[in-house]
Design an enzyme around this catalytic site. Structure first.
Site, mmCIF file in Angstrom:
data_model
loop_
_atom_site.group_PDB
_atom_site.id
_atom_site.type_symbol
_atom_site.label_atom_id
_atom_site.label_comp_id
_atom_site.label_asym_id
_atom_site.label_seq_id
_atom_site.Cartn_x
_atom_site.Cartn_y
_atom_site.Cartn_z
ATOM 1 N NE ARG A 38 -4.103 -1.889 0.075
ATOM 2 C CZ ARG A 38 -4.938 -2.108 -1.018
ATOM 3 N NH1 ARG A 38 -4.841 -1.383 -2.080
ATOM 4 N NH2 ARG A 38 -5.936 -2.884 -0.924
ATOM 5 C CB ALA B 45 -11.148 -5.343 0.390
ATOM 6 C CD GLU C 54 -12.495 -6.203 -6.067
ATOM 7 O OE1 GLU C 54 -11.550 -6.649 -5.563
ATOM 8 O OE2 GLU C 54 -12.914 -5.157 -6.724
ATOM 9 C CD GLU D 94 -8.392 -8.177 -3.918
ATOM 10 O OE1 GLU D 94 -7.964 -6.927 -4.303
ATOM 11 O OE2 GLU D 94 -8.800 -8.492 -2.801
ATOM 12 C CD GLU E 107 -5.757 -6.528 -8.044
ATOM 13 O OE1 GLU E 107 -5.587 -6.767 -9.102
ATOM 14 O OE2 GLU E 107 -6.565 -6.102 -7.403
#
Length: 201
Positions: A70, A82, A99, A103, A151
């Site tokens: 992040r 998320a 999601e 993910e 990702e």
């Protein structure tokens, strides 16, 4: 612009609003708000599209965690699957299902709404809906989805729910949605509270 809000007779009316920045995910507004006693004050408000998160629990009681970089905090964080509510007209439950598939490459048979919370209401209106997903099965990523950016560096792990909760208390899990979701899921497992329908919000 939000409408007036009242508490004990005072109306917090927005007297003026200036758009400082308007982006695809957030916008920044400078609002002049009527204060108790007849004064007014300026508040900078970040308006956000909203988000969903998923506590995905398998039949062994393990929860799916993601480790993702992040940039705003300059660190890798352990999080729940998320995503943003940035698809026009998509109900939040469908966003959560998408999601989870994108993910973690998972689908779920059973869905419940665990919590809804404002991430940082002192300056931002972001509302996060956290779902409990059970009866997990592996699925392919949705057609047309491309893994890119952070990702590409994503790590997926399953850990016992109790161990994930301990990570919260150890300070290893700091993402707000993950903290709220894991503690809520542990309480739901322990006490069996009545959860709201998935379409509540």
């Amino acid at each position: 612009m939000p409408g007036p809000a009242t508490d004990q007779g005072h109306e917090y009316a927005v007297l003026a609003s200036e758009t400082v920045y308007d982006g695809p995910i957030i916008s920044l507004h400078r609002d002049t708000v009527a204060m108790p006693g007849g004064g007014e004050s300026v508040r900078d408000v970040v308006r956000h599209v909203g988000a969903v998160a998923v506590v995905a629990l398998d039949d062994e009681g393990d929860v799916v965690l993601l480790r993702q970089y992040r940039h705003p905090v300059g660190a890798y964080l352990w999080e729940l699957p998320a995503g943003l509510r940035d698809a026009d007209g998509e109900p939040p439950l469908e966003t959560a299902k998408r999601e989870l598939a994108e993910e973690a490459q998972l689908a779920a048979e059973r869905w419940s709404l665990l919590t809804t919370h404002y991430s940082s209401p002192g300056f931002c209106d972001e509302l996060v809906l956290i779902y409990l997903a059970e009866g997990l099965s592996e699925v392919a990523r949705p057609e047309g989805f491309t893994v890119e950016h952070e990702e590409l560096d994503l790590t997926v792990e399953r850990v016992p729910l109790a161990a994930a909760v301990q990570r919260v208390f150890d300070g290893e899990i700091r993402n707000a949605a993950a903290v709220v979701g894991l503690l809520a899921a542990a309480q739901a497992r322990a006490a069996g509270p009545t959860l709201r329908p998935v379409d509540a919000g």
